[in-house]
Design a protein around this motif. Structure first.
Motif, short mmCIF file in Angstrom:
data_model
loop_
_atom_site.label_atom_id
_atom_site.label_comp_id
_atom_site.label_asym_id
_atom_site.label_seq_id
_atom_site.Cartn_x
_atom_site.Cartn_y
_atom_site.Cartn_z
N GLN A 51 0.82 -1.23 0.00
CA GLN A 51 0.00 0.00 0.00
C GLN A 51 0.85 1.28 0.00
OE1 GLN A 51 -3.38 0.06 2.70
NE2 GLN A 51 -4.49 -1.13 1.18
N TRP A 52 1.91 1.27 -0.80
CA TRP A 52 2.64 2.50 -1.08
C TRP A 52 1.92 3.22 -2.22
CZ3 TRP A 52 6.85 4.46 1.45
CH2 TRP A 52 7.61 3.59 2.24
N ILE A 53 1.78 4.51 -2.10
CA ILE A 53 1.23 5.32 -3.19
C ILE A 53 2.36 5.59 -4.18
CG2 ILE A 53 0.11 7.51 -3.80
CD1 ILE A 53 -0.65 7.61 -0.70
N HIS A 54 2.19 5.17 -5.40
CA HIS A 54 3.23 5.37 -6.42
C HIS A 54 3.31 6.85 -6.80
CE1 HIS A 54 4.31 4.99 -10.94
NE2 HIS A 54 5.39 5.23 -10.23
N SER A 55 4.45 7.47 -6.53
CA SER A 55 4.66 8.86 -6.95
C SER A 55 5.03 8.87 -8.43
CB SER A 55 5.77 9.50 -6.11
OG SER A 55 6.01 10.83 -6.52
N ILE A 56 4.07 9.27 -9.24
CA ILE A 56 4.26 9.31 -10.70
C ILE A 56 5.02 10.59 -11.04
CG2 ILE A 56 3.07 9.36 -12.93
CD1 ILE A 56 0.65 8.06 -11.38
#
Length: 282
Positions: free
Chosen positions: A164-169
């Motif tokens: 549940q890491w938010i992918h930093s685009i």
């Protein structure tokens, strides 16, 4: 909701030249944008009192993306014991508690340095940090291309999803090993984050130039480049309800103007900002 903002609130002359405000810079900033990245949290652990003061200067709907302290990401190149790191994490979490209490924490941003490559030791570090910040919204940003090369791209994104890491685009220069490609994929069920760093290929890597930090993010996005992002953003809207977009291309003061351009292109109107301050002769 799509929230568009900038990295930091003090270093954007366009905001403060447009408004001859007697208010502090954050209150003025919050009359233009609904979110901000707290860069100062990278350099020191900020007290809960300071976060409370910032909350007082912003609307209740305003959100903060808080950068992880540099000791957590290894930018300071120092070695700590697990006990020392855990103590710093405790102090860091105590500091941000006012944001959590007021529901104004968007996420914590863990941006790792270019030498943080895809290795088992670094995967273990990510697992450790995720465990220490269990229950917190965490965004993960790499500056090393190895995480997305070949078959590792799928494995990296799967790892982010599982933990549940938010992918930093990222939109950044494609300047070799110390940069990552645009991968317009979400890994979190609730939110996505996009960070615009500019596309200054020649200024991205530190090749010994004395003015490197002052030109690294020198870039002004064209309207066509931002229109391309509108398509990507609409795609992300199908996957998550909450998208945070931050412009970091401010070496030449372009972040403010590009953020406003994107707001217009996406036809967004924010109705819960701080009221604009009216000048004496307005």
């Amino acid at each position: 909701m799509i929230r568009i903002g900038l990295t930091g609130w003090g270093d954007h002359p366009a905001i403060h030249s447009l408004e001859k405000s007697t208010r502090n810079k954050l209150a003025t900033y919050a009359s233009h944008f609904p979110t901000v990245e707290v860069d100062s949290a990278f350099y020191s652990i900020i007290s809960p009192h300071q976060y409370s003061k910032w909350i007082e200067q912003t609307p209740s709907t305003f959100t903060f993306v808080v950068k992880a302290f540099q000791a957590f990401t290894g930018h300071d190149r120092k070695t700590y014991t697990r006990k020392e790191i855990k103590e710093m994490i405790k102090n860091y979490k105590d500091g941000i508690q006012p944001l959590i209490d007021k529901n104004q924490l968007q996420c914590l941003l863990f941006q790792f340095p270019p030498w943080f490559d895809a290795s088992k030791a670094h995967v273990q570090k990510l697992k450790f940090l995720r465990q220490q910040f269990e229950g917190y919204p965490l965004a993960l940003e790499f500056r090393n291309r190895s995480w997305f090369e070949g078959n590792l791209e799928h494995e990296t994104l799967r790892f982010m999803y599982d933990y549940q890491w938010i992918h930093s685009i990222c939109d950044e220069p494609q300047a070799g090993k110390g940069s990552v490609p645009i991968i317009n994929t979400t890994t979190h069920p609730d939110q996505a984050i996009i960070r615009f760093h500019g596309r200054n290929v020649h200024g991205w890597n530190n090749n010994g130039q004395s003015n490197w930090r002052s030109v690294r993010f020198l870039y002004n996005y064209s309207e066509n480049e931002l229109k391309e992002w509108c398509t990507r953003i609409h795609h992300l809207e199908k996957e998550v309800n909450d998208i945070t977009i931050l412009f970091n291309n401010n070496s030449g003061g372009d972040a403010y103007h590009n953020a406003k351009q994107l707001i217009d292109l996406l036809d967004i109107e924010y109705d819960q900002l701080n009221p604009k301050q009216i000048g004496l002769f307005d």
